[in-house]
Design a protein around this motif. Structure first.
Motif, PDB file in Angstrom:
ATOM      1  N   GLY A  90     -58.079  -2.335   5.447  1.00 27.04           N
ATOM      2  CA  GLY A  90     -58.468  -3.235   6.524  1.00 27.04           C
ATOM      3  C   GLY A  90     -59.940  -3.579   6.482  1.00 27.04           C
ATOM      4  O   GLY A  90     -60.352  -4.620   6.989  1.00 27.04           O
ATOM      5  N   GLY A  91     -60.735  -2.720   5.889  1.00 28.09           N
ATOM      6  CA  GLY A  91     -62.176  -2.935   5.863  1.00 28.09           C
ATOM      7  C   GLY A  91     -62.828  -2.303   7.078  1.00 28.09           C
ATOM      8  O   GLY A  91     -63.338  -3.000   7.960  1.00 28.09           O
ATOM      9  N   LEU A  92     -62.812  -0.975   7.109  1.00 31.03           N
ATOM     10  CA  LEU A  92     -63.342  -0.249   8.267  1.00 31.03           C
ATOM     11  C   LEU A  92     -64.767  -0.686   8.600  1.00 31.03           C
ATOM     12  O   LEU A  92     -65.118  -0.875   9.763  1.00 31.03           O
ATOM     13  N   ARG A  93     -65.586  -0.886   7.595  1.00 24.89           N
ATOM     14  CA  ARG A  93     -66.993  -1.194   7.850  1.00 24.89           C
ATOM     15  C   ARG A  93     -67.191  -2.580   8.445  1.00 24.89           C
ATOM     16  O   ARG A  93     -68.242  -2.865   9.026  1.00 24.89           O
ATOM     17  N   TYR A  94     -66.178  -3.468   8.327  1.00 22.56           N
ATOM     18  CA  TYR A  94     -66.334  -4.813   8.876  1.00 22.56           C
ATOM     19  C   TYR A  94     -66.274  -4.820  10.400  1.00 22.56           C
ATOM     20  O   TYR A  94     -66.664  -5.796  11.033  1.00 22.56           O
ATOM     21  N   LEU A  95     -65.807  -3.703  10.990  1.00 21.39           N
ATOM     22  CA  LEU A  95     -65.774  -3.630  12.451  1.00 21.39           C
ATOM     23  C   LEU A  95     -67.178  -3.719  13.035  1.00 21.39           C
ATOM     24  O   LEU A  95     -67.370  -4.312  14.100  1.00 21.39           O
ATOM     25  N   GLU A  96     -68.166  -3.142  12.339  1.00 19.04           N
ATOM     26  CA  GLU A  96     -69.512  -3.173  12.901  1.00 19.04           C
ATOM     27  C   GLU A  96     -70.135  -4.563  12.807  1.00 19.04           C
ATOM     28  O   GLU A  96     -71.169  -4.819  13.423  1.00 19.04           O
ATOM     29  N   PRO A 124     -73.513   7.736  14.718  1.00 15.27           N
ATOM     30  CA  PRO A 124     -73.075   8.814  15.621  1.00 15.27           C
ATOM     31  C   PRO A 124     -71.583   9.097  15.485  1.00 15.27           C
ATOM     32  O   PRO A 124     -70.779   8.178  15.314  1.00 15.27           O
ATOM     33  N   ALA A 125     -71.231  10.375  15.576  1.00 18.08           N
ATOM     34  CA  ALA A 125     -69.837  10.766  15.419  1.00 18.08           C
ATOM     35  C   ALA A 125     -68.936  10.086  16.448  1.00 18.08           C
ATOM     36  O   ALA A 125     -67.809   9.680  16.142  1.00 18.08           O
ATOM     37  N   LEU A 126     -69.422   9.934  17.673  1.00 22.01           N
ATOM     38  CA  LEU A 126     -68.610   9.287  18.701  1.00 22.01           C
ATOM     39  C   LEU A 126     -68.349   7.825  18.348  1.00 22.01           C
ATOM     40  O   LEU A 126     -67.253   7.298  18.597  1.00 22.01           O
ATOM     41  N   LEU A 127     -69.355   7.163  17.760  1.00 25.30           N
ATOM     42  CA  LEU A 127     -69.176   5.773  17.358  1.00 25.30           C
ATOM     43  C   LEU A 127     -68.145   5.666  16.236  1.00 25.30           C
ATOM     44  O   LEU A 127     -67.291   4.765  16.242  1.00 25.30           O
ATOM     45  N   ILE A 128     -68.199   6.592  15.275  1.00 25.25           N
ATOM     46  CA  ILE A 128     -67.229   6.593  14.179  1.00 25.25           C
ATOM     47  C   ILE A 128     -65.826   6.845  14.716  1.00 25.25           C
ATOM     48  O   ILE A 128     -64.864   6.173  14.329  1.00 25.25           O
ATOM     49  N   ARG A 129     -65.725   7.811  15.616  1.00 19.64           N
ATOM     50  CA  ARG A 129     -64.403   8.134  16.172  1.00 19.64           C
ATOM     51  C   ARG A 129     -63.829   6.936  16.920  1.00 19.64           C
ATOM     52  O   ARG A 129     -62.633   6.627  16.818  1.00 19.64           O
ATOM     53  N   ALA A 130     -64.696   6.231  17.663  1.00 20.56           N
ATOM     54  CA  ALA A 130     -64.241   5.049  18.388  1.00 20.56           C
ATOM     55  C   ALA A 130     -63.810   3.960  17.417  1.00 20.56           C
ATOM     56  O   ALA A 130     -62.794   3.277  17.636  1.00 20.56           O
ATOM     57  N   GLY A 131     -64.557   3.797  16.333  1.00 20.94           N
ATOM     58  CA  GLY A 131     -64.190   2.796  15.323  1.00 20.94           C
ATOM     59  C   GLY A 131     -62.856   3.104  14.673  1.00 20.94           C
ATOM     60  O   GLY A 131     -62.032   2.206  14.466  1.00 20.94           O
ATOM     61  N   LEU A 132     -62.634   4.386  14.367  1.00 22.79           N
ATOM     62  CA  LEU A 132     -61.366   4.778  13.754  1.00 22.79           C
ATOM     63  C   LEU A 132     -60.205   4.628  14.735  1.00 22.79           C
ATOM     64  O   LEU A 132     -59.094   4.261  14.344  1.00 22.79           O
ATOM     65  N   PHE A 133     -60.462   4.905  16.020  1.00 14.63           N
ATOM     66  CA  PHE A 133     -59.434   4.724  17.042  1.00 14.63           C
ATOM     67  C   PHE A 133     -59.030   3.248  17.108  1.00 14.63           C
ATOM     68  O   PHE A 133     -57.842   2.912  17.143  1.00 14.63           O
ATOM     69  N   LEU A 134     -60.035   2.351  17.073  1.00 14.93           N
ATOM     70  CA  LEU A 134     -59.750   0.920  17.072  1.00 14.93           C
ATOM     71  C   LEU A 134     -59.019   0.526  15.792  1.00 14.93           C
ATOM     72  O   LEU A 134     -58.067  -0.281  15.832  1.00 14.93           O
TER      73      LEU A 134
END
Length: 510
Positions: free
Chosen positions: A57-63, A103-113
């Protein structure tokens, strides 16, 4: 120029034998349109065999807030896995985390999305992981004690292109490799193109519609066809990869974060190796002569060495490859340039559709959208069909795509090892992964090792080379050892010379 000896009439001329051109040719042929595809080199000779080999999906494209692109790609992951379970399979990724990174919380939120953006049936969701207890923590430096695990997929990119071309051919398309388009002229009622193919000279193609899927050369071809018109702008981004001997034993891949905001993957590759990449560098040279630089090698080694306990050195690199991604110019930094695509249509006369940008995961959707435009212009009412169709060899447990073909592929492969027990099991396993159910075509009327013909190099028999030449447009040692297979990584140094000599001594029947 003398009058061409060969004249072809078609509905659609597709120029470019990468993943987008092959995908469009397949979709169009499947809708009953007459199609000619020309490629100046081999299928997947350039960008489409130089990817990171991921269906993702391109995880990094979320940012970068590319939510539509990510969702589209996430949906496609499982569509493609079902269509070609032999050349694609699920892959779990480990993202080690350390202070100073996102931040770990930001990564976790990104993975949840990432998990929520599209429905999943085959791929498990993300979770946190204690690297002190997980197998993926063992090769890493001791400081990496926590991380995250998520799912995406692996693909043999060059074979994906070949299978699309094969499906197009079996649905009536004419596939011409080593056939450069030397002239493209818009006439009153159609397009007139001249192709040059060394084996048969000049070919004239009259087409009602042209698809410009020339990858890095898309803008050049558009200018050739419409010299007075403006056109979409491409930005060429070079991506390079290195391959080293296997760094870790487990079957997970890694995604590493760098201080500059880029990410790099370290992926199990060809059983004995680890693939590390990619870079993102603006490129202004000859797209046909792209190669990794010493700086890129050093960059990838340095980043990998920040994570792995055993340093990765330039001297460890056994192979490299580079490709130029033709991306839509949006003014962003190289790492952030959009991977989404744009279809540009000029219909001031017989139409031409040009493909700008794109990524391998969304090629099928790109092709479907392109052929929707083509079909409308040509009054074709067949409708989209590829979402529910297997690629050649993918019909492992039935003609329709299904989860079983993905989840039980290994069981199917073991059954083929029993069926063809007269061959080495590892060879049958390789055939299963490369050809899927087309293994039965490859091994038809063969019942003993002597029936395989010459063993041109260890594990490379004449039967396989003949299959690739007959069905897959392979012509050279490079085609066979580095695109149809990756045997070039495994064979002795003289294997390419031996194969070249064999090809000379055994010309294809005309």
């Amino acid at each position: 120029m003398a009058e061409p000896q060969h004249i072809l009439d078609c509905d659609v001329l597709v120029i470019g034998g990468g993943i987008n051109g092959a995908g469009i040719a397949r979709d169009a042929a499947g809708r009953g349109l007459s199609v000619v595809l020309c490629e100046k080199d081999d299928l997947a000779a350039h960008t489409s065999s130089a990817s990171t080999k991921l269906i993702h999906g391109g995880l990094r494209y979320l940012e970068y807030y590319e939510f539509n692109l990510v969702r589209k790609a996430l949906i496609e992951r499982e569509v493609l896995l079902r269509a070609a379970p032999h050349i694609m399979w699920p892959l779990r990724f480990v993202m080690p985390h350390a202070p100073g990174q996102r931040p770990a919380l930001l990564i976790r939120a990104g993975l949840f999305l990432y998990d929520l953006l599209a429905r999943r049936e085959l791929l498990p969701g993300s979770r946190g992981v204690n690297l002190r207890c997980h197998a993926a923590g063992k090769p890493l430096k001791p400081g990496f004690t926590r991380g995250f695990v998520y799912s995406d997929g692996w693909v043999d990119d060059a074979r994906l292109v070949v299978l699309n071309a094969l499906d197009a051919s079996e649905k009536g398309a004419t596939i011409l490799t080593q056939a450069a388009c030397t002239r493209l002229e818009r006439k009153a009622a159609d397009w007139e193109a001249t192709l040059f193919k060394a084996s048969c000279g000049h070919i004239r193609v009259n087409a009602r519609y042209v698809v410009n899927a020339a990858g890095p050369w898309t803008a050049d071809l558009l200018h050739q066809a419409l010299p007075k018109e403006g056109g979409g702008q491409l930005r060429l981004i070079k991506g390079s990869h290195i391959v080293v001997k296997r760094i870790f034993e487990h079957d997970h891949a890694y995604i590493f974060q760098n201080r500059d905001g880029r990410i790099v993957f370290a992926i199990p590759y060809e059983h004995e190796f680890t693939l590390i990449g990619t870079t993102d560098v603006d490129y202004h040279g000859d797209a046909g002569q792209v190669a990794i630089s010493d700086e890129e090698v050093a960059y990838l080694c340095r980043l990998a060495s920040e994570y792995f306990a055993a340093p990765v050195l330039p001297a460890d690199v056994v192979w490299t490859y580079s490709g130029v991604r033709p991306l839509v110019e949006d003014g962003a930094a190289a790492k952030a340039v959009t991977r989404d695509y744009r279809l540009e249509i000029d219909s001031h006369g017989p139409p031409i559709l040009s493909v700008f940008g794109g990524k391998i995961t969304t090629y099928r959707k790109l092709a479907e959208e392109a052929v929707d435009h083509i079909a409308k212009a040509l009054s074709n009412h067949h409708g989209a069909w590829t979402q529910n169709a297997c690629l050649p060899g993918g019909d492992v447990y039935g003609a329709a795509p299904n989860n079983r073909s993905v989840l039980e592929f290994d069981a199917w492969a073991r059954a083929q090892q029993a069926r063809y027990s007269w061959l080495p099991p590892l060879l049958v396993a390789r055939y299963c992964r490369a050809y899927g159910t087309r293994i039965h075509t490859l091994l038809c009327d063969r019942a003993q090792i002597a029936d395989m013909g010459d063993e041109i190099a260890p594990g490379l028999y004449a039967a396989e080379v003949e299959y690739q030449r007959r069905y897959e447009w392979a012509r050279s040692a490079q085609d066979i050892l580095w695109r149809r297979t990756k045997l070039g990584l495994h064979l002795p140094a003289d294997a390419a010379d031996r194969l070249r000599q064999w090809l000379i001594e055994h010309p294809m029947a005309k």
